[in-house]
Design an enzyme around this catalytic site. Structure first.
Site, PDB file in Angstrom:
ATOM      1  CE1 TYR A 194      47.433 -25.561 -23.121  1.00  0.00           C
ATOM      2  CE2 TYR A 194      46.165 -24.280 -24.694  1.00  0.00           C
ATOM      3  CZ  TYR A 194      47.349 -24.536 -24.044  1.00  0.00           C
ATOM      4  OH  TYR A 194      48.431 -23.765 -24.317  1.00  0.00           O
ATOM      5  CG  LEU A 226      51.338 -23.959 -21.710  1.00  0.00           C
ATOM      6  CD1 LEU A 226      52.492 -24.222 -22.675  1.00  0.00           C
ATOM      7  CD2 LEU A 226      50.684 -25.272 -21.277  1.00  0.00           C
ATOM      8  CB  SER A 227      49.779 -21.482 -24.303  1.00  0.00           C
ATOM      9  OG  SER A 227      49.123 -21.243 -25.528  1.00  0.00           O
ATOM     10  CB  ALA A 228      46.704 -17.916 -22.938  1.00  0.00           C
TER      11      ALA A 228
END
Length: 365
Positions: free
Chosen positions: A15, A144-146
């Site tokens: 990330y 996205l994601s979290a």
């Protein structure tokens, strides 16, 4: 079983986004000073194009260790917003709240209606509606994601605010209430059944429908957030909308498997985009008439853009702009340029408008 430390290391490596944008690129995002409460202590950035009519708004949530500007550069949201005249607002996490800059999607205090980060984001939406020409009936959220998991939580906590959402490599609403549970769910373990998952959404607010239109995006090779999380999210929202397990449509679009579930009136309520071989990240496309976004850490050029397709799903794309781009790129017309707005039928005459523009551009007879 993969160790917790392995997952954390992967998030750090994948990330990480430089403080300065690659190539000296400048962000078009401007700071937003929200006028309401900010119990989640979040920053906010926005881009609002010049427009006369009330415009839609998209809330965009970055992933862990990312910044708002970095995620915008990779996903292409503000570029699309400028071209098609809709607004975007980017909540941004701070290290004081989470050392990895993850939105705290697993914390009940941060996802509950009227509390924490969820309330901060709700206040950002209220500020945008108050300050700019925003249509409050056309507010959407993606992440996205979290950020995707937080987006699902917002859809559950504020279904009266958001008309739709796109969950990219995320998790279902209420999947976890502690950090250990969060990592367990990311690995695909311990998910609630559909009945309990749907009950979480129903208990999150007094709202009783219609529910936001939900899009789920996931790569089949995601080793950070297991693809089974996509199935858990689909089960949750199928149960909320009383939809069957079998989709009403299954097709292949730009190499991705696309499925749709529709209500009794034929309106899409839920969709799934599954991309074979894609790891953890946001799908982008760098070529063709639907190109959008830039490759980078966890911004994966797989030939299909979740940004473009989500905007299309929500009816945000201006047909004239899309046709002009297709003409300039020489690409074939895209049949999925415009979708009906959530909760509505197709806009009167829109197909005629598109076809007329295609004919004038010499792309249709």
């Amino acid at each position: 079983m993969r160790r917790l430390s392995d997952t954390i290391d992967r998030l750090h490596r994948g990330y990480a986004v430089p403080a300065a944008l690659p190539g000296g690129a400048a962000t078009r995002l401007k700071p937003l000073a929200a006028t309401g409460a900010n119990p989640g202590n979040l920053k906010a950035w926005c881009h609002v194009p010049d427009a006369n009519d009330p415009m839609p708004l998209v809330v965009v949530l970055h992933g862990c260790t990312q910044s708002a500007a970095g995620y915008d550069l990779g996903s292409g949201w503000s570029v699309l917003a400028e071209a098609h005249r809709f607004a975007v607002v980017f909540p941004e996490q701070q290290r004081a709240n989470n050392p990895n800059l993850c939105f705290n999607w697993f914390s009940p205090d941060d996802t509950r209606r009227g509390s924490g980060e969820a309330l901060s984001i709700r206040e950002m939406v209220a500020t945008m509606v108050e300050r700019y020409a925003i249509d409050p009936a056309r507010v959407f959220v993606t992440g996205l994601s979290a950020g995707g998991a937080m987006a699902t939580s917002l859809l559950a906590s504020y279904p009266d605010v958001f008309a739709g959402g796109a969950i990219v490599a995320g998790l279902s609403a209420g999947a976890a209430s502690t950090m250990p549970q969060a990592f367990d769910r990311m690995r695909g373990h311990g998910h609630a059944d559909a009945t309990r998952a749907a009950a979480h959404v129903r208990q999150a607010s007094d709202h009783r429908g219609p529910w936001p239109v939900v899009s789920v995006w996931h790569g089949s090779a995601d080793a950070t957030v297991a693809p089974s999380n996509a199935e858990a999210t689909l089960r949750q929202w199928r149960a909320i909308n009383d939809l069957p397990a079998a989709p009403d449509l299954e097709e292949t679009v730009d190499g991705a498997v696309h499925r749709e579930w529709r209500d009794r009136d034929g309106r899409v309520r839920l969709e799934d985009w599954r991309i074979a071989g894609m790891g953890h990240g946001t799908p982008v496309a760098t070529a063709g008439a639907t190109a959008c976004g830039s490759p980078g850490p966890y911004m994966l050029d797989v030939g299909i853009s979740s940004t473009w397709r989500s905007a299309a799903r929500w009816g945000l794309l201006d047909p004239a702009v899309t046709v002009d781009r297709q003409r300039r790129t020489g690409e074939a017309p895209q049949p999925a340029v415009v979708y009906p707005r959530p909760g509505q039928g197709a806009r009167p005459g829109i197909q005629d408008t598109i076809e007329a523009a295609l004919r004038s551009a010499g792309m249709m007879r």
